[in-house]
Enzyme design. Structure first.
Site, PDB file in Angstrom:
ATOM      1  N   ASP A  46      -5.020  -6.138   3.419  1.00  0.00           N
ATOM      2  CA  ASP A  46      -5.199  -6.753   4.742  1.00  0.00           C
ATOM      3  C   ASP A  46      -6.418  -7.674   4.747  1.00  0.00           C
ATOM      4  O   ASP A  46      -6.704  -8.350   5.733  1.00  0.00           O
ATOM      5  CB  ASP A  46      -5.227  -5.714   5.874  1.00  0.00           C
ATOM      6  CG  ASP A  46      -6.328  -4.674   5.724  1.00  0.00           C
ATOM      7  OD1 ASP A  46      -7.094  -4.743   4.742  1.00  0.00           O
ATOM      8  OD2 ASP A  46      -6.418  -3.788   6.596  1.00  0.00           O
ATOM      9  N   SER A  47      -7.124  -7.743   3.589  1.00  0.00           N
ATOM     10  CA  SER A  47      -8.167  -8.756   3.400  1.00  0.00           C
ATOM     11  C   SER A  47      -7.587 -10.148   3.607  1.00  0.00           C
ATOM     12  O   SER A  47      -8.317 -11.092   3.885  1.00  0.00           O
ATOM     13  CB  SER A  47      -8.750  -8.652   1.987  1.00  0.00           C
ATOM     14  OG  SER A  47      -7.724  -8.673   1.018  1.00  0.00           O
ATOM     15  N   ASP A  85      -1.027  -3.018   2.141  1.00  0.00           N
ATOM     16  CA  ASP A  85      -1.967  -2.377   3.070  1.00  0.00           C
ATOM     17  C   ASP A  85      -1.295  -2.246   4.431  1.00  0.00           C
ATOM     18  O   ASP A  85      -0.779  -3.244   4.953  1.00  0.00           O
ATOM     19  CB  ASP A  85      -3.168  -3.317   3.252  1.00  0.00           C
ATOM     20  CG  ASP A  85      -4.456  -2.726   2.760  1.00  0.00           C
ATOM     21  OD1 ASP A  85      -4.511  -1.516   2.497  1.00  0.00           O
ATOM     22  OD2 ASP A  85      -5.426  -3.500   2.630  1.00  0.00           O
ATOM     23  N   LYS A 114      -0.758   1.435   1.394  1.00  0.00           N
ATOM     24  CA  LYS A 114      -2.130   1.962   1.366  1.00  0.00           C
ATOM     25  C   LYS A 114      -2.591   2.200   2.800  1.00  0.00           C
ATOM     26  O   LYS A 114      -2.422   1.330   3.657  1.00  0.00           O
ATOM     27  CB  LYS A 114      -3.081   1.011   0.641  1.00  0.00           C
ATOM     28  CG  LYS A 114      -4.532   1.468   0.674  1.00  0.00           C
ATOM     29  CD  LYS A 114      -5.400   0.744  -0.340  1.00  0.00           C
ATOM     30  CE  LYS A 114      -5.896  -0.591   0.101  1.00  0.00           C
ATOM     31  NZ  LYS A 114      -6.744  -0.558   1.316  1.00  0.00           N
ATOM     32  N   GLU A 116      -5.885   3.842   5.268  1.00  0.00           N
ATOM     33  CA  GLU A 116      -7.311   4.171   5.250  1.00  0.00           C
ATOM     34  C   GLU A 116      -7.600   5.481   5.970  1.00  0.00           C
ATOM     35  O   GLU A 116      -6.966   5.803   6.970  1.00  0.00           O
ATOM     36  CB  GLU A 116      -8.110   3.041   5.932  1.00  0.00           C
ATOM     37  CG  GLU A 116      -8.094   1.740   5.143  1.00  0.00           C
ATOM     38  CD  GLU A 116      -8.967   0.666   5.777  1.00  0.00           C
ATOM     39  OE1 GLU A 116      -9.753   0.965   6.699  1.00  0.00           O
ATOM     40  OE2 GLU A 116      -8.854  -0.492   5.330  1.00  0.00           O
ATOM     41  N   GLU A 184     -14.423   2.522  -1.713  1.00  0.00           N
ATOM     42  CA  GLU A 184     -15.076   1.235  -1.418  1.00  0.00           C
ATOM     43  C   GLU A 184     -16.549   1.419  -1.063  1.00  0.00           C
ATOM     44  O   GLU A 184     -16.907   2.277  -0.239  1.00  0.00           O
ATOM     45  CB  GLU A 184     -14.327   0.529  -0.266  1.00  0.00           C
ATOM     46  CG  GLU A 184     -14.929  -0.833   0.055  1.00  0.00           C
ATOM     47  CD  GLU A 184     -14.028  -1.772   0.835  1.00  0.00           C
ATOM     48  OE1 GLU A 184     -12.823  -1.470   1.003  1.00  0.00           O
ATOM     49  OE2 GLU A 184     -14.525  -2.820   1.277  1.00  0.00           O
TER      50      GLU A 184
END
Ligand code: KIV
Length: 287
Positions: A46-47, A85, A114, A116, A184
């Site tokens: 999602d960057s 993501d 993915k 979080e 991270e």
């Protein structure tokens, strides 16, 4: 025949202490070249909200956008494992919605998703996802989707107690069935301790040298994104300069009449040209 990387390959890497590589990609041709280069996992991170779409942070992106970019990457990558993501708020409201949204990414061509965090709620969702055949990568340490709650881009796991807390969360994720965990912005020693206490591999995103894998955002690697440079990234190329110099040369050539040249144009056949010239003469004579 291309041998596709699977979740089993990733676990074999961990078991045999073989490092593996992860890079983000968001479009067809970048994914194609990254795949050809032998990168094991391609992450539609999602960057992309920041580096490709220019948003201020990753929370702005939605499910539809992630689906479009996943489809583009899946068309380009043949060997790499493709992971998408899940965007902010796409797996937080109800479990049914989380499953539906993750399913959309798999249908779009992802091999895994993915997510979080490791709250009880997320662990329950991940358990369900892995039970219905959707492989999941976890993400701990600094979790960008929690930016407002964390209060800044802060290093996580800086003390003994906070390192133990991340390990505890990682164990819960492992138990829930994730096949890897991104760590991270964690000090190298903390990440090493966590990695050595897990059966599944860890992927370092600014978590040092002792994780099982490394991940970089491709725009950082290629030197394309230049708004800021996180300490833990490395620039292997200078696409910003390349784009600038190509666009400047093109601009000059267009304005000086040097583009296009003889080889870059289509020509009429002689008889068609004669007709055109005749027609033009007749038209001029009419006035
Ligand atoms: O969004 C992303 O690209 C990521 C990686 C950097 C881990 O989450």
């Amino acid at each position: 025949m291309i041998k596709k990387i699977t979740v089993n390959t990733i676990q074999k890497y961990k078991n045999s202490h073989e490092k593996f590589s992860v890079l983000t990609a968001y479009d067809y041709s970048t994914a194609k070249y990254i795949d050809e280069a032998g990168i094991d996992i391609i992450l539609i991170g999602d960057s992309l909200a920041m580096v490709a779409l220019g948003y201020e942070n990753t929370n702005a992106i939605g499910v539809c956008e992630m689906e479009i970019f996943t489809k583009a990457v899946a068309r380009g990558a043949k060997r790499s494992l493709i992971v998408t993501d899940m965007p902010f708020m796409s797996y937080h409201t109800t479990e049914a919605e989380a499953i539906e949204n993750c399913g959309k990414m798999i249908k779009a061509g992802a091999n895994a998703v993915k997510l979080e965090g490791a709250s009880d709620y997320i662990i329950k969702t991940i358990t369900h996802l892995t039970q219905i055949g959707i492989p999941v990568i976890g993400h701990l340490g600094f979790t960008p989707q929690f930016l407002n709650a964390i209060g800044g881009y802060n290093i996580q796991g800086k003390s003994f107690n906070s390192t133990l807390k991340i390990l505890e969360e990682a164990k819960k994720l492992e138990q829930a069935g994730v096949f890897a965990i991104v760590l991270e912005m964690v000090p190298e020693e903390s990440a090493q301790f966590i990695t050595e206490n897990l059966k599944i591999p860890t992927i370092s995103c600014g978590a040092g040298r002792y994780c099982d894998a490394q991940v970089l955002v491709s725009d950082d690697l290629l030197g394309k994104f230049s708004d800021f440079k996180p300490k833990f990234t490395r620039k292997y190329g200078d696409m910003k300069s390349l784009i600038l110099s190509c666009a400047k040369k093109y601009n000059e050539d267009v304005k000086n009449g040097k583009f296009p040249n003889e080889e870059e144009i289509f020509k009429l056949k002689e008889e068609e040209l004669d007709q055109l010239k005749l027609h033009q003469r007749e038209k001029i004579n009419q006035y």
